[in-house]
Design an enzyme around this catalytic site. Structure first.
Site: not given
Ligand code: AHR
Length: 553
Positions: A352, A217
Site C-alpha cells: 500500500e 495491518e
C-alpha cells in the site's frame, strides 16, 4: 491527537494538457542553459525490476469495487461479464502485473465463502467500512452485497493479464478457513468438494493463485497484535498450507511507515524458531502513505492532511518529501530484517503506497476515501516508482493504493463515465521498466530552494531511474521544480544513443487534473529528442514526468 491506527478504529466507531505550447514556451533563459546531467552506467546493474513493482490494489471500500470495477452483467455500461470494460482496456495498456484483493482492512473482516456460489444466493453483510460511510454513500458500500467475490476477481485478473494476490483474514477467521480458500482456488479439477463448487461457478480448472497475504495491518485493523503475537499467528497460519503443485508466495503483514519495532519484533520472534522460518516468507509488506501537509505543526492524522486539489507550491514539495521517505523506509527496514535474516531471504513488498488527502475532492460524492489526483500525484507516483526501481534487488512487489475511485487512483468512474487520471497516464509511461535490468544512474541538477513558512527548505532538482532490455534503454525522470525547466545532457557510460523519444506529462498549472467533463487536461506528449555525440540532450519541463526511450547503437 489521532494517528492512522486510531483513524481506522475511530472511523469505524463513528465516523489537452500541456500540448506542444509548453515546449515552445521554454526560452533559453528559463531553461537556465545546460545546467543538469544524467549519467547512466550500463555496466552497473542493481538487479532485475520485478514486473510486480507495478502492481495494484482493490478493496471492498467505497466506490472501488461497486461502480469502479464491477457494474454487473445486466448493466448498460459496457462490461465484460459484469466487469467495467473501459477499466479492462486501460489495464491491458499498462500491463498490470498483479492486483491485491479484497483489502486492506476489509480483508480481516471478510469471509471468502460469502462471495462464491450463485450470485442471488450470496448473503448481504455489513461492510467493514460501514461506519465511515455517509448519507450520500449507496447501500452497496455499506452493506456488502457479495456480487463480486473470488470468481469475479480472478476473472478480472485473467481479463487484464494480471496475477491475483489474495489477502487472508487472520483477525476473524480460523487458519482452517485460509487453507480452505487456498483449496477452493487451487485444488485440481474434481479433486475436492470445494473444487467441485468452483467448477459449478464456471472454472473446473484451478485458479493457481500464487500470492497470499497472511492478514493486513495486523498491528491495527488486522487484529491489534503485538509483533510477537503476530509472528506466532503467522507461523500457525503458514504451517502446512496445502500447495496442490502451485508454489505459494506468502506475504506477512509488515510495518506502518517507520515502525521499526514492528519489523524488529516480528523478525526476532521468527528467528527464535530458527532461521529456516524465513524460507517460508516471500515478502514483508510495508505500508507508507504520505499525508502530513501541516509543515511540522501536527502529527494528528485528521488535522495534518491537506487538500487534494487546492494547494500551493509548498504543499507540492511537502507531499513529495513525505512520499520520498519511502526510500529511507526501504533501507531502514531492510537493515533491521538483515540483522535476523542474514541471507535476506525475505524481500520487501510495499503493498500500500500513495498520498492520502482529506475528504472533499471526490469525483462522486459519497465515495469515501476517493480523491481526485492531479499532476502532483503523477509526479509523486513517478518518483515512488523510480525509488522502487533503484531498489530492485530488495523489492518483490508494490501495490498502489488504490486502483479506482479511491486514494491514488489511476482511474475514476461513475455509472457510464470514466476517466484516466494523471497517475494512470504515468503508469503507462513507466510500464516498460517491468522486467528490465535496473541500472545505476547519477543525477546532477541544481536543487529546488523554497520558503517553508519563513524558513529555507530544499528538495532535489532532478531524479529518476533507468532500465535496460537488450538495446532498449528506458530512462524516467522527474523534474519537481514548479517553475524551472532543466536542460540536460543524458550520457550513457559504456554505450551511446542512436535515437531517443521522450514522452512527457506536465502542465502549466500544477493543480491540473482530468475530470469527467475535461478528460484530457493532462495527457502525455511525445517528442523526438536531439542526439549529440551519442548523448541525448533534452529539456525536462517544470513540474514534469518524462520517459525517455533510447535505442542504443
Ligand atoms: O487503503 C485504505 C486503507 O488503508 C486500507 O484498507 C488499510 O490497509 C490502510 O489503513
Amino acid at each position: 491527537m489521532k494517528n492512522r491506527r486510531e483513524f481506522v478504529q475511530t472511523a469505524l466507531a463513528g465516523a489537452a494538457g500541456l500540448a506542444f505550447s509548453r515546449y515552445a514556451g521554454i526560452s533559453a533563459a528559463a531553461a537556465q542553459g545546460l545546467d543538469s546531467r544524467v549519467e547512466i552506467l550500463l555496466d552497473e546493474s542493481i538487479g532485475t525490476i520485478s514486473a510486480n513493482l507495478y502492481g495494484h490494489f482493490t478493496e471492498h471500500l467505497g466506490g472501488t469495487i461497486y461502480d469502479g470495477v464491477w457494474v454487473g452483467p445486466k448493466s448498460k455500461i459496457p462490461n465484460i461479464d459484469g466487469i467495467r470494460k473501459d477499466l479492462v482496456d486501460q489495464m491491458r495498456k499498462i500491463k498490470a502485473p498483479v492486483v491485491r484483493y479484497p483489502g486492506g482492512c476489509f480483508a480481516d473482516s471478510y469471509d471468502w465463502r460469502d462471495g462464491i456460489g450463485p450470485s442471488e444466493k450470496r448473503p448481504r453483510r455489513t461492510n467493514f467500512w460501514m461506519e465511515a460511510e455517509n448519507d450520500k454513500s449507496p447501500a452497496s458500500h455499506k452493506y456488502e452485497p457479495n456480487e463480486f467475490g473470488t470468481n469475479e476477481f480472478v476473472h478480472f485478473c485473467k481479463l487484464i493479464g494480471a496475477e491475483p494476490y489474495l489477502a487472508a483474514n487472520v483477525r476473524s477467521l480460523p487458519a482452517s478457513e485460509f487453507y480452505r480458500w487456498v483449496e477452493y482456488c487451487n485444488s485440481p479439477a474434481g479433486s475436492t468438494t470445494l473444487a467441485e463448487e468452483r467448477a459449478k461457478s464456471g472454472s473446473a480448472q484451478p485458479y493457481n493463485v500464487r500470492y497470499w497475504g497472511v492478514g493486513n495491518e495486523s498491528w491495527g485493523c488486522g487484529g491489534n497484535f503485538t509483533p510477537q503475537e503476530y509472528a506466532a499467528e503467522f507461523r500457525r497460519y503458514s504451517a502446512w498450507v496445502p500447495h496442490y503443485g502451485q508454489s505459494l508466495s506468502l506475504i506477512a503483514s509488515g510495518p506502518n511507515s517507520d515502525d521499526w519495532n514492528w519489523t524488529r519484533g516480528f523478525f526476532e520472534e521468527m528467528v527464535r524458531k530458527g532461521p529456516a522460518q524465513f524460507g517460508g516468507i516471500y515478502g514483508w509488506a510495508l505500508h507508507h502513505y504520505a499525508w502530513n501537509l501541516s509543515r511540522g505543526r501536527t502529527t494528528d492524522w485528521e488535522k495534518g492532511k491537506g487538500d487534494a486539489i487546492q494547494f500551493d507550491p509548498v504543499d507540492w514539495y511537502e507531499i513529495l518529501g513525505e512520499g520520498e521517505r519511502v526510500e529511507g523506509l526501504i533501507l531502514g527496514h531492510w537493515q533491521v530484517m538483515g540483522e535476523f535474516d542474514r541471507q535476506h531471504r525475505v524481500k520487501l513488498v510495499v503493498d500500500e503506497w500513495g498520498p492520502w488527502y482529506r475528504p472533499g475532492s471526490e469525483a462522486t460524492p459519497g465515495n469515501i476515501l476517493e480523491q481526485t489526483p492531479t499532476l502532483r500525484d503523477a509526479v509523486f507516483s513517478a518518483m515512488t516508482l523510480d525509488i522502487f526501481n533503484r531498489h530492485a534487488s530488495k523489492l518483490h512487489m508494490a501495490n498502489c493504493a488504490q486502483l479506482i475511485n479511491c486514494l491514488n487512483s489511476l482511474y475514476l468512474a461513475h455509472e457510464d463515465r470514466f476517466v484516466v487520471t494523471p497517475v494512470g497516464h504515468m503508469f503507462e509511461m513507466y510500464a516498460g521498466h517491468q522486467g528490465g535490468a535496473s541500472l545505476r544512474t547519477i543525477f546532477s541538477a541544481p536543487s529546488v530552494q523554497y520558503d517553508r513558512d519563513g524558513k529555507p527548505a530544499t528538495f532535489w532538482g532532478l531524479n529518476g531511474s533507468a532500465s535496460l532490455h537488450g538495446k532498449d534503454l528506458l530512462v524516467t525522470v522527474v523534474n519537481p521544480h514548479t517553475t524551472q525547466a532543466r536542460e540536460t545532457e543524458v550520457t550513457i557510460r559504456g554505450g551511446s544513443a542512436n535515437s531517443a523519444m521522450a514522452v512527457t506529462l506536465s502542465h502549466a498549472d500544477i493543480r491540473a487534473r482530468n475530470t469527467f467533463d475535461n478528460r484530457e487536461a493532462v495527457i502525455p506528449q511525445k517528442k523526438a529528442c536531439l542526439i549529440r555525440n551519442g548523448m541525448v540532450v533534452h529539456t525536462f519541463p517544470a513540474a514534469s514526468v518524462t520517459a525517455l526511450s533510447i535505442r542504443l547503437t
